[in-house]
Design a protein around this motif. Sequence first.
Motif, PDB file in Angstrom:
ATOM      1  N   VAL A   1      51.566  21.663 -49.835  1.00  0.00           N
ATOM      2  CA  VAL A   1      50.821  21.552 -51.089  1.00  0.00           C
ATOM      3  C   VAL A   1      51.537  20.613 -52.066  1.00  0.00           C
ATOM      4  CG1 VAL A   1      50.142  22.832 -53.151  1.00  0.00           C
ATOM      5  CG2 VAL A   1      49.619  23.741 -50.902  1.00  0.00           C
ATOM      6  N   LEU A   2      52.853  20.691 -52.120  1.00  0.00           N
ATOM      7  CA  LEU A   2      53.636  19.861 -53.030  1.00  0.00           C
ATOM      8  C   LEU A   2      54.678  19.085 -52.243  1.00  0.00           C
ATOM      9  CD1 LEU A   2      54.243  22.364 -55.980  1.00  0.00           C
ATOM     10  CD2 LEU A   2      52.466  20.618 -55.786  1.00  0.00           C
ATOM     11  N   ARG A   3      55.058  17.930 -52.783  1.00  0.00           N
ATOM     12  CA  ARG A   3      56.082  17.100 -52.151  1.00  0.00           C
ATOM     13  C   ARG A   3      57.107  16.689 -53.195  1.00  0.00           C
ATOM     14  NH1 ARG A   3      54.748  14.721 -47.367  1.00  0.00           N
ATOM     15  NH2 ARG A   3      56.981  14.240 -47.357  1.00  0.00           N
TER      16      ARG A   3
ATOM     17  N   GLU B   1      53.775  13.365 -57.863  1.00  0.00           N
ATOM     18  CA  GLU B   1      53.013  14.040 -58.898  1.00  0.00           C
ATOM     19  C   GLU B   1      52.275  15.236 -58.305  1.00  0.00           C
ATOM     20  OE1 GLU B   1      52.846  13.520 -62.136  1.00  0.00           O
ATOM     21  OE2 GLU B   1      54.328  11.911 -62.049  1.00  0.00           O
ATOM     22  N   GLU B   2      52.370  16.382 -58.978  1.00  0.00           N
ATOM     23  CA  GLU B   2      51.796  17.611 -58.431  1.00  0.00           C
ATOM     24  C   GLU B   2      50.277  17.567 -58.291  1.00  0.00           C
ATOM     25  OE1 GLU B   2      53.260  21.011 -60.470  1.00  0.00           O
ATOM     26  OE2 GLU B   2      55.338  20.653 -59.927  1.00  0.00           O
ATOM     27  N   PRO B   3      49.515  17.094 -59.316  1.00  0.00           N
ATOM     28  CA  PRO B   3      48.049  17.098 -59.149  1.00  0.00           C
ATOM     29  C   PRO B   3      47.590  16.281 -57.950  1.00  0.00           C
ATOM     30  CG  PRO B   3      48.635  16.781 -61.456  1.00  0.00           C
ATOM     31  CD  PRO B   3      49.905  16.667 -60.677  1.00  0.00           C
TER      32      PRO B   3
ATOM     33  N   VAL C   1      45.609  17.790 -54.572  1.00  0.00           N
ATOM     34  CA  VAL C   1      44.285  17.330 -54.159  1.00  0.00           C
ATOM     35  C   VAL C   1      44.346  16.710 -52.764  1.00  0.00           C
ATOM     36  CG1 VAL C   1      42.396  15.753 -54.702  1.00  0.00           C
ATOM     37  CG2 VAL C   1      43.525  17.002 -56.527  1.00  0.00           C
ATOM     38  N   ALA C   2      45.417  15.965 -52.478  1.00  0.00           N
ATOM     39  CA  ALA C   2      45.570  15.382 -51.147  1.00  0.00           C
ATOM     40  C   ALA C   2      45.658  16.469 -50.082  1.00  0.00           C
ATOM     41  CB  ALA C   2      46.814  14.498 -51.103  1.00  0.00           C
TER      42      ALA C   2
END
Length: 432
Positions: free
Chosen positions: A130-132, A136-138, A142-143
């Motif tokens: 979900v996060l890398r 950027e978190e948003p 979404v990706a």
Amino acid sequence: DEAAVLEIAAHFEGEGRKAKRLRVSHAFHSPRMDVMLDDFRKVAEGLTFNAPRLSIVSDVTGAVLSVEEIQDPEYWVRHVRQAVRFLDGVRALEAEGVTRFLELGPDGVLSAMAQDCVTSDSGEITFVPVLRKDREEPGSLVAALAELYVRGTGVDWSAYYAGTGARRVELPTYAFQHERYWLKSLPADAVDGTAFGARLVEHALLDAVVSLADEDGWLFAGQLSLQSHAWLADHVVLGSVLLPGTAFVDLALYAGERVGCGGLEELTLEAPLVLPERGGVSVQLSVAAAGADGRRVVSVHSRPADDAEGEWVCHARGVLSVEAGAAGEGLEAWPPRNAVELKTADVYDRLADQGLGYGPLFQGLRSVWRQGDDVYAEVALPEGADVEGFGVHPALLDSALHAVGLAAGVASETDEGGSPGLPFAWSGVSLS
């Protein structure tokens, strides 16, 4: 027991493995936890454990947990102390038919590890963080949703787009087909340069060339931006979009071909060419008059496109030679005989951890083989990539270099200051 742990780490580092200290407060799952287990048990015995609504695979047992196990305080005591059976847990999920893994956490470390745990190599199993780190978190979130969606997971897009006025539109059931019919031309607001000897060129990063009047020199010019050359956004270094070093190489080779120099004897990058998020940069590639031996000096400069009085910055300087290098030898078999295949599954995750954010176009490494000091690689651009206007596409050549980094060990590509290693000096380059 730091000395013993460091001895074990040194052993695996000697085998070429990567060892990393974990930033944790305690040595969980080790004998160092024994002194707190009795106190922890008393706390656990005073809690109420409800039956889970979702199935849970335990990394204590490596199997699906029963309700009785979850409600047993002793299980949670074991959870603190015993080894983490991550591989067994992932394979238990695989055995249950799970094909999509979603990592809920601050990074993609577990997704990278899990790829090495599954037994299937069909490509049907997907790992989505979900996060890398350093992204950027948003956008990362979404990706991740989009990746799950195209893999067959239902996403409530109506909730996502609520209040935005977005609506569904009909799209073709086939991939978009791009075919250009118009001749390449200068921008609409550009001055017609034919009056002073400028001619259009066919290179994708250049617009025009003019021969110098008082000497046997040439000047190539063009403008670059993320709007006109969107594919460059796939080459991010420490948060900035840079023109890859391989693009300078292709530019120099193209200019050399135009002036009768088939080889790039040497090229050194002096400063990165950073592409701004908005606007562009003007680029000049100059080729000096030929010396007695036919060699020519080549250089690449840039300045902001909207600053006509701005200072030109030199990014690369080198020498073109008349003679091209010898053609490489062909292969009789692929993969090469007696070569050892290297794993490439998580190479771009590891490079991302070092600050090298390669987008899809620059993730061209397909397979790598090592035979002694020789490295063999198979690289390819994504299907549908536009390669028109290049001698060799910079993203393709850049992907070939990733094989060198992989063979040397991605972790060793950083210097003592932690900066990612990038190619900055080239010699003996020619295009077959």
